[in-house]
Design a protein around this motif. Sequence first.
Motif, PDB file in Angstrom:
ATOM      1  N   ASN A 163       0.866  -1.175   0.000  1.00  0.00           N
ATOM      2  CA  ASN A 163       0.000   0.000   0.000  1.00  0.00           C
ATOM      3  C   ASN A 163       0.902   1.224   0.000  1.00  0.00           C
ATOM      4  O   ASN A 163       1.534   1.532   1.016  1.00  0.00           O
ATOM      5  N   PRO A 164       0.982   1.952  -1.123  1.00  0.00           N
ATOM      6  CA  PRO A 164       1.915   3.084  -1.195  1.00  0.00           C
ATOM      7  C   PRO A 164       1.620   4.185  -0.185  1.00  0.00           C
ATOM      8  O   PRO A 164       2.508   4.955   0.170  1.00  0.00           O
ATOM      9  N   GLU A 165       0.383   4.248   0.304  1.00  0.00           N
ATOM     10  CA  GLU A 165       0.036   5.278   1.288  1.00  0.00           C
ATOM     11  C   GLU A 165       0.708   5.027   2.638  1.00  0.00           C
ATOM     12  O   GLU A 165       0.787   5.927   3.465  1.00  0.00           O
ATOM     13  N   LYS A 166       1.206   3.828   2.864  1.00  0.00           N
ATOM     14  CA  LYS A 166       1.841   3.479   4.140  1.00  0.00           C
ATOM     15  C   LYS A 166       3.361   3.586   4.093  1.00  0.00           C
ATOM     16  O   LYS A 166       4.042   3.254   5.053  1.00  0.00           O
ATOM     17  N   LEU A 167       3.897   4.037   2.964  1.00  0.00           N
ATOM     18  CA  LEU A 167       5.348   4.148   2.842  1.00  0.00           C
ATOM     19  C   LEU A 167       5.882   5.324   3.649  1.00  0.00           C
ATOM     20  O   LEU A 167       5.269   6.386   3.714  1.00  0.00           O
ATOM     21  N   PHE A 168       7.040   5.116   4.259  1.00  0.00           N
ATOM     22  CA  PHE A 168       7.769   6.209   4.879  1.00  0.00           C
ATOM     23  C   PHE A 168       8.586   6.914   3.791  1.00  0.00           C
ATOM     24  O   PHE A 168       8.881   6.326   2.754  1.00  0.00           O
ATOM     25  N   PRO A 169       8.980   8.182   4.031  1.00  0.00           N
ATOM     26  CA  PRO A 169       9.908   8.809   3.084  1.00  0.00           C
ATOM     27  C   PRO A 169      11.174   7.972   2.955  1.00  0.00           C
ATOM     28  O   PRO A 169      11.625   7.352   3.923  1.00  0.00           O
ATOM     29  N   ARG A 170      11.741   7.957   1.770  1.00  0.00           N
ATOM     30  CA  ARG A 170      12.953   7.165   1.553  1.00  0.00           C
ATOM     31  C   ARG A 170      14.098   7.717   2.387  1.00  0.00           C
ATOM     32  O   ARG A 170      14.334   8.923   2.419  1.00  0.00           O
ATOM     33  N   SER A 171      14.800   6.835   3.062  1.00  0.00           N
ATOM     34  CA  SER A 171      15.952   7.238   3.866  1.00  0.00           C
ATOM     35  C   SER A 171      17.141   7.527   2.965  1.00  0.00           C
ATOM     36  O   SER A 171      17.231   7.009   1.849  1.00  0.00           O
ATOM     37  N   PRO A 172      18.089   8.348   3.445  1.00  0.00           N
ATOM     38  CA  PRO A 172      19.253   8.690   2.623  1.00  0.00           C
ATOM     39  C   PRO A 172      20.102   7.465   2.296  1.00  0.00           C
ATOM     40  O   PRO A 172      20.096   6.470   3.011  1.00  0.00           O
ATOM     41  N   ARG A 173      20.842   7.568   1.216  1.00  0.00           N
ATOM     42  CA  ARG A 173      21.816   6.559   0.829  1.00  0.00           C
ATOM     43  C   ARG A 173      23.174   7.234   0.674  1.00  0.00           C
ATOM     44  O   ARG A 173      23.260   8.442   0.432  1.00  0.00           O
ATOM     45  N   PHE A 174      24.226   6.470   0.817  1.00  0.00           N
ATOM     46  CA  PHE A 174      25.570   6.994   0.620  1.00  0.00           C
ATOM     47  C   PHE A 174      25.818   7.320  -0.848  1.00  0.00           C
ATOM     48  O   PHE A 174      25.278   6.676  -1.743  1.00  0.00           O
ATOM     49  N   ASP A 175      26.681   8.282  -1.101  1.00  0.00           N
ATOM     50  CA  ASP A 175      27.235   8.502  -2.427  1.00  0.00           C
ATOM     51  C   ASP A 175      28.444   7.587  -2.600  1.00  0.00           C
ATOM     52  O   ASP A 175      29.041   7.112  -1.616  1.00  0.00           O
ATOM     53  N   PHE A 176      28.814   7.374  -3.846  1.00  0.00           N
ATOM     54  CA  PHE A 176      29.955   6.503  -4.157  1.00  0.00           C
ATOM     55  C   PHE A 176      31.193   6.917  -3.361  1.00  0.00           C
ATOM     56  O   PHE A 176      31.867   6.085  -2.750  1.00  0.00           O
ATOM     57  N   GLU A 177      31.481   8.209  -3.348  1.00  0.00           N
ATOM     58  CA  GLU A 177      32.700   8.684  -2.697  1.00  0.00           C
ATOM     59  C   GLU A 177      32.684   8.476  -1.184  1.00  0.00           C
ATOM     60  O   GLU A 177      33.738   8.449  -0.547  1.00  0.00           O
TER      61      GLU A 177
END
Length: 196
Positions: free
Chosen positions: A176-190
Motif C-alpha cells: 500500500n503506497p500510502e503506508k510508505l515512509f519517506p525514503r531514507s538517505p543513501r551513501f554517495d559513491f565517494e
Amino acid sequence: MSTPIDERSLDTLFRAARTHNGWQDKPVPESLLRQVFDLAKMGPTSANCSPMRLVFVTSAEGKERLKPALSAGNLDKTMAAPVTAIVAQDTQFYELLPKLFPHADARSWFVGNEALIQATMFRNASLQGAYLIMAARALGLDCGPMSGFDQAKVNAEFFPDGRFQANFLCNLGYGNPEKLFPRSPRFDFEDVCTFA
C-alpha cells in the motif's frame, strides 16, 4: 548477458522499489511463490551450497504461530501481509554438497569445521535471501524484509528439531503506497567506495 536491462526494470528492482509496511488485501498465489523461488535459487552461492530454507507463512494459523516472536513494531504489518517468508538456513547444508557440487569432495571441507560451517551458512543464506527479494520484485511483488523478531521463538515454533535456523523475515505481497515512509538517505559513491 552483456546487455544491460532497461530503465524500467532497474526502477522495479532498485530505484523505485521500497520496503513496504502496509499491504493491500490481495492474495499471493502459491504458483507465484514457486516462480519467485525458481528465480532466487539461480543466484550464486559458495560451492553451490544453497543453504537457504523457506517457510512461506500464508495461513491465519501460521500467522498466529509467528505472532509471539514479532517485535511490537513489526506486529501489525506482518499480520496484514499476505505472506511472510521465514528465510532460514540449514546447519547441515554441507551434507547435500555431493548432489549440489558433485565434481569435488566439498563436503569434506566442512565436516568438523564448525567456524567454517557457520560463516558459510550465514553468508550464503543471507545472499539467497537477497536474491529472494530481487526475484519477488522482478515478478511484481513488494517486499518488507525485517530483523525485528525473536529468533529463538521462531526456531522453537517452526524448526523444533534444530537443523534449520531463522535468518530474517520478509513480508511479501502488494504494498500500500500510502503506508510508505519517506525514503531514507543513501551513501554517495565517494562516501564508501575506494579503489586499490
